[in-house]
Design a protein around this motif. Sequence first.
Motif, PDB file in Angstrom:
ATOM      1  N   ASP A  45      42.791  39.509  35.761  1.00  0.00           N
ATOM      2  CA  ASP A  45      42.818  38.750  36.881  1.00  0.00           C
ATOM      3  C   ASP A  45      43.872  38.933  37.432  1.00  0.00           C
ATOM      4  N   ALA A  46      44.214  40.106  38.745  1.00  0.00           N
ATOM      5  CA  ALA A  46      45.517  40.079  39.096  1.00  0.00           C
ATOM      6  C   ALA A  46      46.400  39.404  40.434  1.00  0.00           C
ATOM      7  N   GLU A  47      45.267  38.817  41.120  1.00  0.00           N
ATOM      8  CA  GLU A  47      46.036  37.358  41.436  1.00  0.00           C
ATOM      9  C   GLU A  47      46.355  36.448  41.004  1.00  0.00           C
ATOM     10  N   LYS A  48      45.778  36.033  40.258  1.00  0.00           N
ATOM     11  CA  LYS A  48      46.118  34.767  39.101  1.00  0.00           C
ATOM     12  C   LYS A  48      46.755  35.217  37.837  1.00  0.00           C
TER      13      LYS A  48
END
Length: 98
Positions: A45-48
């Motif tokens: 997951d790129a956001e986290k």
Amino acid sequence: MAVASLVLGIISMASILVFDWWTWGIIGLITGAIAIVLGALGKKDAEKAKLAHLGFIFGIIGAAFGFVFLVGCSIWCAAFADDFASAAAAAAYSNSWY
């Protein structure tokens, strides 16, 4: 998964302040291993990704310390097992009622 990895990584490292060495070895090893797995899965997951990476690193550190303390306590207990047995036997003999 990233947040869970971070939380478990922190628990694996911080449990030395709460528990004794033997318990910390077991808790640190288990929670550290789970944090490593969740951190590796959470990096997708790129956001986290940063949280997952921190959880991964904390999990490695906590699992490593847990393993070292678990092995160290086992070696220490094995080295002094005879002393404990003889001290217990002497105490049991000296405190007998008969």
